[in-house]
Design an enzyme around this catalytic site. Structure first.
Site, short mmCIF file in Angstrom:
data_model
loop_
_atom_site.label_atom_id
_atom_site.label_comp_id
_atom_site.label_asym_id
_atom_site.label_seq_id
_atom_site.Cartn_x
_atom_site.Cartn_y
_atom_site.Cartn_z
CG HIS B 326 -7.75 -3.42 -18.42
ND1 HIS B 326 -7.26 -4.16 -19.46
CD2 HIS B 326 -7.02 -3.75 -17.33
CE1 HIS B 326 -6.25 -4.91 -19.01
NE2 HIS B 326 -6.10 -4.68 -17.73
N GLY B 327 -12.00 -1.60 -19.00
CA GLY B 327 -13.01 -0.62 -18.61
C GLY B 327 -13.78 -0.14 -19.81
#
Lengths: 386, 505
Positions: B326-327
């Site tokens: 996600h990041g």
């Protein structure tokens, strides 16, 4: 069954398209921001450019017939009187934006220079504007001031955006009410007023808390000073008069800087402004005017707690002065009055800053309770702000 | 180009769809897909033209490797080729997404000052990479033979799913590109339009207003202000609603757009806050990501086939990497770890109940609601890490929520009304818990791929039956007028288009 879906789709499409076209046509005709020159209705001309947002101000300045522009924050928007003889006898446009920083003022200045035969620029500054922060405020990026302006999105927003539609309804409502705007509500100026039964001390308390939080993180961005230098050079080269006004915040607002340990930074910033004018060889022609201080109007007494009726002559709260004080500023800058403010130069700045400190000491002696109040606000912690 | 922008709604979509239909009417079905590839690449390039060569290069690389893998017999050569393909994709993702994260950590460990400048994450890279990895793995097993380059390009770049999913599997999309029939019907267009408009409404009328409550709280925490009890809760709940309606809105728009073009995309979002346990949550939230992680990470790691200890290790690895996907930040890793922990606890508890005979054959309503609330609380605690800029911010917000900083019910210094925010959160909690979701409302019109293949049994619980029946969508005149009203409200509110949260991944 396909026929049922087809009918559904056609009704949806035609209704949506019809409504969108109707909204677009109405917004184009009324056009409160003045984005559709040549297409909008002349009947709404007096109600155009009344909003204080960046989009409207950019369209206003695009008209191209302004001689004087005022650049600043909400302090200049509300504090300078549109009826002052100097402003009223020149075509004046107030390009001030609430909570602005210097990059925005620079972009607005550049845009105004490109489109207008400017004679005077009144730059109303505060030290917080020169502090690093978010690049653009509020709707600034959506306006023509934005160097990365996107025409398609812009025109769509003016035709179909909710805020432009709301403004259109406002303009229609005002027209039916026969509303005629006063000078202080036109051309980017704002008529500010306090609600009845408002305690100004409470208002001071609230605004001191908000600004104290912001001032705590304040620093000087050299890039902003270079932008100021660019502005000075452009004015010099185009023979535009530039007067820089350091806005007259109340002494208690200044105290936020002093008690918050930002005083030397504030003094350095004032000295930098003066030095830049000198370096560019315009210190005799242009001026940096300091209207801040701990004596005279900025030291006006704040009504006591619980007093909901007394109104200060010069201030709404610590951050915003009234047009009465703004009038005194303009008198000093353009009418030669000597009762308020000082034009700084390299010869007098040291003495001036020393005098401000003496005034501060005197103010602290006579207003010890208010000084303690500001210290308490700072120590209690604050949030938000500039 | 954002789905919620004037350019997309007023120009790109009508032109792309109009030309697509025109080409089909001429009887040029294959060329209609060529047009979709071109339009999709234009859509991608609009954001940053310099990324188009990257996209095209990666399409060529993966198609070549995939075709080659499909042609050679399984063995060492095939394995080596697969490793080359997977490494290429992971390096591509790793360089653009994780290089600076890696260097930041190296710098802080060894006091260095290395940087990679001008590195802009290409849009949708995480989603595209996963699709291509699945394609290559399946190619090595001979499951992708016969796909043409155009089909492959469209499978990867089809604009409704290009940026933020659903993460489609080649077996779901490629067969639809080989259809020789006449193209999208009026039903496709109507159902697609309904989903698109509902999604637009979720994004601009619900998610964006919630951001106005969530952002000030997290921004204040980031600038050093410690949020009080009520503010911390409202900020977190507002973000919980924002991300729900943002992602759900995006997914509806993506599936709706696909359907307008006669292409069904898989479900990706199924009322996750109705989940009665954390495993159920992951079967409902970002369903195609969960499916990818299960099929291409958890199961190859051994899944639950190598004993309970390995199962928990595999779960943790899967969720940690899911978080990192996600990041590029430790807060995302923490979020993944938290969910890995939740899932481990749930499976342990579930197993213990089964072993000791404590599992009720039919769950009680009260038990289901208790599970729902506990799951919801666990999920919102996770969202704090997901939203916060760093651990310090997350700790401040979580501390505020548990009353570490006192039990203040004031929102000083924040530009919103706590009462208004509370009312809005309360209202939309009812919506997410009780109302049927968009594809349930449209169930009889096969809104998504699953409905067309193996129609799922629509279980509306905890939606009351009368409400479910009332909200069933029908192509009526009233329905069209309501949809038009929603469309107009959506268009009026797209004047400040904001990115979808999942676009940044």
């Amino acid at each position: 069954m396909e026929a049922v879906y087809k009918r559904f789709a056609m009704v949806w499409l035609l209704t949506s398209l019809g409504a969108v076209a109707a909204i677009a046509a109405l917004n184009m005709l009324v056009d409160p921001a003045g984005a559709y020159r040549g297409l909008h209705s002349r009947a709404f001309e007096p109600l155009r450019y009344l909003d204080l947002n960046c989009v409207t101000k950019a369209e206003m300045v695009r008209r191209g017939d302004w001689q004087v522009i005022i650049l600043g924050s909400s302090r200049a928007e509300t504090g300078l009187p549109a009826t002052h003889p100097f402003l009223a006898t020149n075509r004046t446009c107030n390009l001030s934006f609430a909570g602005t920083r210097f990059p925005e003022l620079m972009a607005a200045f550049d845009y105004a220079c490109q489109h207008n035969p400017l004679k005077h620029v009144i730059l109303c500054v505060d030290s917080y504007m020169f502090s690093p922060g978010t690049r653009w405020i509020e709707d600034f990026p959506e306006s023509r001031f934005n160097p990365e302006f996107r025409a398609f999105d812009y025109y769509c927003k003016q035709l179909l955006g909710r805020s432009s539609t709301d403004r259109t309804w406002d303009a229609i409502r005002r027209r039916f009410q026969g509303y005629k705007p006063i000078p202080q509500d036109r051309h980017g100026f704002h008529k500010h007023g306090l609600e009845a039964k408002t305690s100004q001390r409470e208002l001071f308390s609230r605004v001191l808390r908000i600004l104290g939080g912001g001032y705590r993180h304040q620093s000087l961005d050299p890039a902003d000073l270079e932008m100021f230098r660019h502005m000075v050079r452009v004015c010099r080269d185009r023979r535009i008069d530039l007067q820089v006004a350091i806005m007259p915040v109340h002494a208690l607002d200044l105290e936020l800087l002093y008690a918050g340990g930002r005083w030397s930074q504030f003094e350095r910033w004032e000295a930098d402004l003066v030095e830049i004018l000198a370096q560019e060889g315009v210190d005799g022609k242009f001026g940096v005017w300091d209207f801040t201080g701990y004596a005279g109007p900025p030291a006006e007494a704040v009504p006591p707690e619980g007093d909901h009726t007394t109104r200060m002559k010069y201030y709404f709260e610590n951050s915003h002065c009234t047009p009465v004080l703004g009038g005194l500023m303009l008198d000093a800058m353009f009418e030669g009055a000597t009762t308020f403010g000082i034009k700084l130069d390299q010869a007098n700045i040291k003495a001036h800053l020393a005098r401000v400190l003496e005034d501060r000491a005197a103010y602290a002696r006579t207003n010890a309770a208010d000084i303690a109040w500001v210290s308490r606000i700072l120590s209690e912690g604050t949030a938000g702000g500039k | 180009m954002l789905f919620n922008s004037y350019l997309f709604i007023l120009v790109f979509l009508p032109v792309t769809l109009g030309v697509y239909l025109f080409i089909i009417r001429q009887g040029w079905r294959k060329q209609s897909f060529d047009w979709l590839v071109l339009a999709s690449i234009f859509f991608y390039g609009w954001w940053k033209w310099s990324n188009v060569p990257l996209l095209i290069g990666s399409l060529l690389f993966n198609y070549t490797i995939g075709t080659w893998l499909g042609k050679i017999a399984p063995g060492r050569r095939a394995k080596a080729l697969l490793v080359v393909g997977l490494t290429g994709n992971l390096l591509f993702l790793g360089y653009f997404k994780y290089a600076n994260f890696f260097l930041d950590n190296v710098n802080s460990l060894f006091g260095l000052g290395w940087t990679v400048t001008h590195l802009v994450l290409p849009l949708g890279i995480s989603f595209i990479t996963f699709q291509k990895i699945a394609y290559l793995v399946d190619s090595s097993q001979g499951l992708t033979r016969g796909y043409g380059f155009r089909d492959f390009c469209l499978f990867v770049s089809f604009f409704p799913q290009l940026i933020a999913g659903p993460i489609v599997h080649h077996s779901e999309l490629m067969p639809q590109f080989r259809r020789k029939d006449s193209g999208p019907s009026w039903e496709d267009f109507s159902v697609g339009a309904v989903l698109f408009v509902i999604g637009l409404g979720k994004k601009v009328l619900v998610a964006d207003p919630f951001a106005a409550f969530a952002n000030p709280v997290f921004n204040a925490a980031h600038s050093g202000t410690v949020p009080g009890f009520a503010v911390a809760w409202i900020g977190t709940l507002a973000y919980t609603m924002q991300i729900y309606f943002d992602f759900s809105g995006y997914t509806d728009m993506a599936i709706g757009l696909g359907r307008m073009f006669g292409i069904r995309l898989p479900l990706n979002f199924n009322s996750p806050y109705k989940a009665t346990n954390i495993a159920d949550f992951w079967r409902r939230w970002h369903m195609t990501l969960s499916r990818f992680l299960r099929d291409y990470l958890y199961i190859p790691l051994g899944g639950n086939r190598k004993g309970p200890a390995r199962r928990y290790v595999n779960l943790m690895i899967t969720m940690l990497l899911g978080g990192l996907w996600h990041g590029a930040g430790w807060t995302f890793v923490a979020w993944g770890a938290l969910h890995g922990f939740y899932l481990s606890v749930f499976h342990g508890w579930h197993e213990w109940r089964g072993r000791t005979g404590r599992a009720a054959p039919t769950p009680y309503v009260a038990g289901l609601w208790a599970g729902r609330v506990v799951t919801f609380l666990a999920v919102i605690a996770g969202w704090v890490f997901f939203r916060a800029e760093n651990f310090s911010d997350a700790t401040k917000v979580l501390g505020g929520m548990v009353g570490v900083h006192g039990f203040s019910f004031r929102a000083d210094g924040l530009n919103f009304s706590l009462t208004q925010a509370t009312k809005m959160v309360g209202l939309f909690l009812v919506v997410v818990w009780v109302f049927p979701n968009s594809h349930e409302v449209l169930a009889s019109h096969t809104p998504a791929l699953e409905y067309a293949q193996n129609p799922p049994r629509v279980n509306l619980a905890p939606t009351p039956r009368w409400l479910g029946r009332l909200l069933v969508w029908r192509p009526t005149l009233l329905g069209a007028l309501i949809l038009a009203a929603l469309m107009i409200a959506g268009i009026l509110n797209v004047s400040r288009p904001s990115d979808f949260i999942y676009w940044q991944f």
